[in-house]
Write an enzyme that holds these catalytic residues in place. Structure first.
Site, mmCIF file in Angstrom:
data_model
loop_
_atom_site.group_PDB
_atom_site.id
_atom_site.type_symbol
_atom_site.label_atom_id
_atom_site.label_comp_id
_atom_site.label_asym_id
_atom_site.label_seq_id
_atom_site.Cartn_x
_atom_site.Cartn_y
_atom_site.Cartn_z
ATOM 1 N N ASP A 102 1.024 -1.387 -0.168
ATOM 2 C CA ASP A 102 -0.039 0.332 0.196
ATOM 3 C C ASP A 102 0.785 1.127 -0.140
ATOM 4 O OD1 ASP A 102 -1.501 2.283 0.539
ATOM 5 O OD2 ASP A 102 -2.915 0.491 1.071
ATOM 6 N N GLN A 121 -14.376 2.227 1.277
ATOM 7 C CA GLN A 121 -13.549 2.044 0.377
ATOM 8 C C GLN A 121 -13.476 2.659 -0.434
ATOM 9 O OE1 GLN A 121 -16.239 -1.078 -1.856
ATOM 10 N NE2 GLN A 121 -14.225 -1.542 -3.296
ATOM 11 N N HIS A 168 -10.183 -6.017 -2.740
ATOM 12 C CA HIS A 168 -8.900 -6.279 -2.386
ATOM 13 C C HIS A 168 -8.967 -6.297 -0.949
ATOM 14 C CE1 HIS A 168 -9.815 -1.897 -2.293
ATOM 15 N NE2 HIS A 168 -9.091 -1.375 -0.970
ATOM 16 N N HIS A 209 -6.405 -5.797 2.659
ATOM 17 C CA HIS A 209 -5.416 -4.883 3.181
ATOM 18 C C HIS A 209 -5.264 -5.923 4.439
ATOM 19 C CE1 HIS A 209 -6.440 -0.576 2.443
ATOM 20 N NE2 HIS A 209 -7.931 -1.168 2.110
HETATM 21 P P1 5GP Z 1 -9.459 1.502 0.227
HETATM 22 O O1 5GP Z 1 -10.244 2.522 1.257
HETATM 23 O O2 5GP Z 1 -10.101 1.667 -1.119
HETATM 24 O O3 5GP Z 1 -10.080 -0.486 0.871
HETATM 25 O O4 5GP Z 1 -8.564 1.135 -0.024
HETATM 26 C C1 5GP Z 1 -7.811 1.698 -1.256
HETATM 27 C C2 5GP Z 1 -6.076 1.779 -0.280
HETATM 28 O O5 5GP Z 1 -4.951 1.772 -1.990
HETATM 29 C C3 5GP Z 1 -5.506 2.630 0.424
HETATM 30 O O6 5GP Z 1 -4.980 1.974 1.025
HETATM 31 C C4 5GP Z 1 -4.387 3.207 -0.778
HETATM 32 O O7 5GP Z 1 -3.559 3.957 0.310
HETATM 33 C C5 5GP Z 1 -4.111 2.317 -1.306
HETATM 34 N N1 5GP Z 1 -3.738 3.498 -2.324
HETATM 35 C C6 5GP Z 1 -4.163 4.439 -3.321
HETATM 36 N N2 5GP Z 1 -4.022 4.120 -4.773
HETATM 37 C C7 5GP Z 1 -2.837 3.644 -4.815
HETATM 38 C C8 5GP Z 1 -1.393 3.144 -5.790
HETATM 39 O O8 5GP Z 1 -1.449 4.344 -6.626
HETATM 40 N N3 5GP Z 1 -0.525 2.319 -5.278
HETATM 41 C C9 5GP Z 1 -0.482 1.507 -4.287
HETATM 42 N N4 5GP Z 1 0.400 0.584 -4.152
HETATM 43 N N5 5GP Z 1 -1.880 2.086 -3.111
HETATM 44 C C10 5GP Z 1 -2.452 3.206 -3.401
#
Ligand code: 5GP
Ligand code: ZN
Length: 145
Positions: free
Chosen positions: A36, A99, A105, A107
């Site tokens: 991440d 999200q 995905h 974590h």
């Molecule tokens: P969500 O809140 O959708 O479960 O989490 C999305 C995750 O993707 C976040 O923890 C964020 O830091 C990560 N993320 C967003 N954009 C990118 C990116 O361009 N590259 C990587 N490696 N992680 C990302």
């Protein structure tokens, strides 16, 4: 062309195809594991299916079957590589749940006793540090890449 659904505007599809860079730990036929970029702790990893589905509710059952065993492989590799005191698995479905990237995905968040909890998606990590921890985790994973 991939034989599974993709979305040309999706950042995780672009990471899966290698079109944008990420600190990739490894991949199987079905999943990619990478760091991440805005982690809530050292070693914060994301595992995604290569196929684009917005969230858990929309994942076909057969895709889930080839998803959770690799998630366990990566969680075990993290445990061995960086030895956290515990590991949290989070997964958010829908904007109201937190999200922000609408490609399913998981974590995997290492935790250490007494360490403050940071929110994910806030502070960008040093790309070199992410590569180093990805390399350490990869060394404990018996995947091809
Ligand atoms: P969500 O809140 O959708 O479960 O989490 C999305 C995750 O993707 C976040 O923890 C964020 O830091 C990560 N993320 C967003 N954009 C990118 C990116 O361009 N590259 C990587 N490696 N992680 C990302
Ligand atoms: Zn996608």
């Amino acid at each position: 062309m991939a034989e599974y659904p993709t979305d040309p505007n999706c950042i995780f599809c672009k990471i899966a195809s290698g079109d944008i860079p990420a600190a990739v730990i490894g991949e199987t036929e079905h999943v990619v594991a990478f760091m991440d970029a805005f982690p809530s702790s050292r070693g914060h990893t994301l595992v995604i299916p290569k196929a684009h589905y917005p969230n858990l509710l929309e994942m076909p059952k057969e895709e889930l079957q080839s998803f959770m065993a690799p998630v366990q492989d990566v969680t075990r590799a993290i445990q061995t590589a960086i030895q956290p005191d515990g590991i949290v698995l989070n997964q958010f479905n829908g904007k109201a749940a937190g999200q922000t990237v609408f490609h399913y995905h998981q974590h995997i968040v290492p935790r250490w006793q007494g360490q403050d909890r940071r929110s994910h998606g806030k502070d960008q990590a040093d790309p070199e540090e992410l590569k180093a921890v990805a390399t350490a985790i990869r060394a404990e994973l018996d995947w091809e890449r």
